[in-house]
Every structure is written in C-alpha cells, then in structure tokens.
Scaffold this active site. Structure first.
Site, PDB file in Angstrom:
ATOM      1  CB  SER A  59      -1.107   0.044   1.228  1.00 52.72           C
ATOM      2  OG  SER A  59      -0.001  -0.326   2.566  1.00 52.72           O
ATOM      3  CB  THR A 176      -1.176   6.168   4.457  1.00 53.26           C
ATOM      4  OG1 THR A 176      -2.734   6.109   3.850  1.00 53.26           O
ATOM      5  CG2 THR A 176      -0.337   7.333   4.054  1.00 53.26           C
ATOM      6  CB  THR A 194      -0.952   6.225   0.102  1.00 52.88           C
ATOM      7  OG1 THR A 194      -1.708   4.906   0.184  1.00 52.88           O
ATOM      8  CG2 THR A 194      -1.587   7.351  -0.444  1.00 52.88           C
ATOM      9  NE  ARG A 204      -8.976   7.458  -3.403  1.00 53.12           N
ATOM     10  CZ  ARG A 204      -8.277   7.087  -2.466  1.00 53.12           C
ATOM     11  NH1 ARG A 204      -7.142   6.699  -2.439  1.00 53.12           N
ATOM     12  NH2 ARG A 204      -8.794   7.337  -1.079  1.00 53.12           N
ATOM     13  CB  THR A 227      -3.242   6.120   7.990  1.00 54.71           C
ATOM     14  OG1 THR A 227      -3.493   4.951   7.177  1.00 54.71           O
ATOM     15  CG2 THR A 227      -3.839   5.555   9.432  1.00 54.71           C
ATOM     16  N   GLY A 228      -6.159   5.803   6.296  1.00 52.89           N
ATOM     17  CA  GLY A 228      -7.450   5.293   6.328  1.00 52.89           C
ATOM     18  C   GLY A 228      -8.139   5.785   5.085  1.00 52.89           C
TER      19      GLY A 228
HETATM   20  N1  GLY Z   1      -5.218   7.337   2.964  1.00 52.27           N
HETATM   21  C1  GLY Z   1      -4.737   6.639   1.764  1.00 52.27           C
HETATM   22  C2  GLY Z   1      -5.998   6.639   0.761  1.00 52.27           C
HETATM   23  O1  GLY Z   1      -7.058   7.072   0.970  1.00 52.27           O
HETATM   24  O2  GLY Z   1      -5.435   6.155  -0.273  1.00 52.27           O
END
Ligand code: GLY
Length: 317
Positions: A59, A176, A194, A204, A227-228
């Site tokens: 990731s 991330t 990330t 995106r 993160t998330g």
């Molecule tokens: N926080 C990383 C993402 O949304 O891809």
C-alpha cells in the site's frame, strides 16, 4: 497568535511519530536522521522513503496494489511547519520515492500540488529514480479479478459498482505511511505516502497528497498525519483540523479524538463504515485516535525507546 516560523519553544526535545507496523521502521529511520543533527523535513522524507523502498509493502511505493486498470499510481506530500510551505504529488507513475519528489517540489518550486505524467517528468528532470514500467505484476490483477467476482452482483451502475469495489478493496489494503518529526531547532514537519486504495478508480487522489487533509505541520503548534479512507480525511480537512485545534489549546489526544468525531459525522451522513486513523503531535506529546479501526497502532519516539501503542480512543459506528 504567534507568527509562522517563530519555531523553537524552550526545552523541547526531538520527536518522531508514525502509525501501523511499518511505522516503526519509519520512526527508527527518522530518529537516526534527527540524532545526527538532520532537520525535521529530512527526518520525515527519509522515514517515509524507508517504507516506500520496501517492495513487499502493498500500500506504499511501487510494490503497492494497482488501480483498476492494473497500473500503480502513487500519492505523497510533505509540509514544512516553519514556512507553512507544502507540496503534494498525485497520480504519480513509475517514481520510486514520491516523497522525495514532493520534497524537491517543496524546496525548488512555488507549487503545492503536481499531478500525473507531469509529476513523473519532473522526477526524471530532477534526476530521481524512475522505473520503466507502471504495470503491477500479474498476481495483482488476479487478486483484482477475484475481488471483481465477489462484487459482481453489484454491477447495476458504474458508480455503485466502484463504491462496492472500494469497500471490498479496503479488506486487502493496509494503507498509508506518515511521519511527524520535531528537530533540535523546534521545527516541525509532516509527510505521507501511499499507493492508495487497492484497485481504485484511475486518477483517484488520496488525502496523502493534499496538505491539510492527510498531513499538516505548523511549528507554532504541532502536526498531524492521517491514514484510512482518504475521501473522509479530505472532506473533514482532518490534518488541518487537528492542528487548528492544537492552536486553540487542545492537547494532541483531544485533537485526534475531535477529528475522529468529525469523520464519524461524515460516515453517518453517508451511511458508511469508513475507517480513519489520526496521529497528532505537539513538540512534547503525541496522541492518536481511530474510527472503525479496533487495533489502530501508533508509533512514537520522544527519546529513549521507540514505543508502539494501540490508539487509546477508537470510535466504532
Ligand atoms: N489514505 C490513503 C488513501 O486514501 O488511499
């Protein structure tokens, strides 16, 4: 309000903070930079790059899971809390260390966000390491096909289909890397990187490239990294919100919890179970909180040992 760049509080120590298991390696690297007299920005850049360099990380960096079309697209950003300068790079292909590209952008260009093929060209022009191919290995596409089969019944419309894929993908995606650092001068910096949510819609952009969303630093008050699900961090202006709360007298733990509450409101409006993790630091202390992330780990060093702890506040919706 103090002026930006008024920096150094009396008696502050060095600090590094991150999240997830991989955050330990990032913090250890950042600590080595700080202890050898490096700046907070150097510590953030090198700490994040340490994780970008791991081919096994699915990731972050070029080992990350690809977008829907099978190409690895990376997002990263860095902020200098003394000058409030920040730069993000987004939808970047083939660049080994997007955090280094963001740092060069911060140091050498007047821009705050550079995206797509132009970002890759910039990396080439700056002499950064750029690989030949952005295609993920065939195994990654096999995993995408498996996921596609799992949500096949949802193909009643592209938007709906992608939102189901997005939800399912978060189960195979760990997210991330971010680092906050405070150096010997009392300067604060923050940065994130990330490959984004696995099998995302091409183009995106994650919060990790957007100053104020995934990262923010202000040497007067502190910094935050997220993160998330990036869409939630962007809509909650999560990292900036945390630092704004620090400026209003909140402690880092209180600020992290307030950000999670704001994210929970967005999740409730959407009727979704988004996850978000937030780490907030002042020059003396670190706090962390998470939304729908029961074992959200944060990592920090305030001198002595590197500590890995579970976020003390987790809100489940
Ligand atoms: N926080 C990383 C993402 O949304 O891809």
């Amino acid at each position: 309000m103090k002026k930006p760049g008024s920096g150094g509080w009396e008696g502050v120590g060095l600090l590094a903070a991150s999240y997830h298991d991989s955050g330990r390696r990032a913090v250890e690297r950042a600590v080595r930079v700080l202890l050898s007299g490096g700046s907070a920005l150097d510590a953030v850049e090198q700490g994040v790059a340490e994780v970008e360099n791991e081919p096994s990380n699915e990731s972050v960096g070029l080992g990350g899971l690809p977008n829907w079309l099978g190409e690895v697209e990376l997002d990263a950003g860095i902020m200098d809390g003394d000058t409030l300068r920040a730069c993000g790079v987004a939808v970047v292909k083939r660049v080994k260390n997007p955090i280094k590209l963001a740092r060069r952008c911060l140091d050498e260009l007047p821009h705050a966000l550079i995206v797509g093929d132009a970002a890759t060209k910039l990396a080439e022009a700056l002499g950064l390491e750029v690989v030949k191919d952005s295609r993920a290995p065939p195994e990654a596409l096999e995993r995408r096909k498996k996921l596609e089969r799992e949500v096949a019944e949802a193909s009643s419309g592209l938007t709906r289909y992608y939102s189901k894929i997005f939800r399912a993908a978060s189960k195979v995606w760990h997210d991330t890397i971010g680092v906050i650092a405070v150096d010997a001068k009392g300067s604060v910096a923050a940065g994130t990187s990330t490959s984004g949510v696995a099998f995302k819609f091409p183009g995106r952009v994650a919060d990790s490239a957007i100053a104020g969303a995934g990262f923010y630093a202000d040497s007067r008050y502190g910094a935050a990294i997220c993160t998330g699900v990036g869409e939630v961090a962007i809509r909650a202006v999560a990292a900036f919100r945390a630092v704004l709360l620090l400026s209003q007298g909140y402690g880092p733990q209180e600020a992290a919890e307030a950000v999670v509450e704001a994210a929970a409101e967005i999740a409730a409006l959407d009727g979704e179970r988004y996850n978000l993790g937030v780490v907030v630091a002042t020059k003396r202390d670190v706090g962390a909180a998470a939304l729908n992330w029961e074992s959200f780990l944060y990592v920090y060093w305030l001198g002595g040992e590197v500590k890995v702890e579970k976020a003390p506040y987790v809100k489940l919706t």
